[in-house]
Write an enzyme that holds these catalytic residues in place. Structure first.
Site, PDB file in Angstrom:
ATOM      1  N   ASP A  53     -15.265 -39.481 -29.681  1.00  0.00           N
ATOM      2  CA  ASP A  53     -14.217 -39.237 -28.690  1.00  0.00           C
ATOM      3  C   ASP A  53     -14.616 -40.025 -27.446  1.00  0.00           C
ATOM      4  O   ASP A  53     -15.751 -39.908 -26.981  1.00  0.00           O
ATOM      5  CB  ASP A  53     -14.151 -37.733 -28.393  1.00  0.00           C
ATOM      6  N   CYS A  56     -16.096 -37.836 -24.628  1.00  0.00           N
ATOM      7  CA  CYS A  56     -17.190 -36.919 -24.953  1.00  0.00           C
ATOM      8  C   CYS A  56     -18.491 -37.417 -24.310  1.00  0.00           C
ATOM      9  O   CYS A  56     -18.907 -38.553 -24.524  1.00  0.00           O
ATOM     10  CB  CYS A  56     -17.311 -36.842 -26.481  1.00  0.00           C
ATOM     11  N   CYS A  59     -21.101 -38.446 -26.802  1.00  0.00           N
ATOM     12  CA  CYS A  59     -20.675 -39.694 -27.453  1.00  0.00           C
ATOM     13  C   CYS A  59     -21.017 -40.879 -26.554  1.00  0.00           C
ATOM     14  O   CYS A  59     -21.446 -41.929 -27.027  1.00  0.00           O
ATOM     15  CB  CYS A  59     -19.178 -39.676 -27.739  1.00  0.00           C
TER      16      CYS A  59
END
Length: 173
Positions: A53, A56, A59
């Protein structure tokens, strides 16, 4: 009808998980790298597929270590998983990445918080999000290993390489 995992109680083995892992590998390979955003070292020792994502935090942390993953021979293949769903701001950012002429550059800029020009094209973002849900992804990053197992969450390069080497050794047995 069986809802859940089938366990061999005598041997303590989850019989369902092996089938599920193989299905993950097959489903991901059917997508093809042409529909992924791939960061590859010159010499590939291991390949992971990451449902990611754009917004995120973990991430982004994973992406910021891309040079370290690649230095260890780890190829990182991204699939889109905008957690807020289709039509969300994260979804639109993912579409802009997948529609960019230079997907790697766009991914890096997006992960660094840069606002990308909104783009639209035929893209796999919605289908990758649906695939992630079908494969059991429930958070990001979700790292799918070569054997189909999901390693949930962020792992620094030095820890991930150990996991990948263990998986590789187990596959040789």
């Amino acid at each position: 009808v069986l809802a859940g995992d089938l366990i061999d109680l005598k041997n303590g083995i989850n019989l369902t998980e092996g089938v599920r892992d193989k299905a993950r590998v097959s489903s991901i390979e059917n997508i093809g790298e042409v529909n992924m955003v791939v960061f590859s070292p010159k010499q590939v020792k291991h390949t992971i597929t990451v449902f990611t994502d754009i917004d995120c935090g973990y991430c982004r942390k994973l992406h910021n270590e891309m040079a370290s993953y690649n230095k260890l021979g780890i190829k990182v293949r991204y699939l889109a998983y905008p957690r807020a769903g289709v039509g969300s701001p994260s979804y639109k950012k993912a579409v802009s990445v997948w529609c960019a002429a230079d997907k790697q550059k766009a991914m890096t800029e997006a992960k660094n918080g840069k606002d990308l020009p909104e783009k639209s094209c035929e893209n796999p973002v919605a289908s990758q999000f649906a695939l992630g849900k079908n494969l059991g992804v429930n958070g990001t990053p979700a790292i799918v290993l070569a054997n189909g197992q999901i390693y949930p969450g962020y792992a620094p390069a030095d820890r991930l390489i150990k996991v990948l080497e263990q998986v590789e050794q187990a596959a040789k047995k």
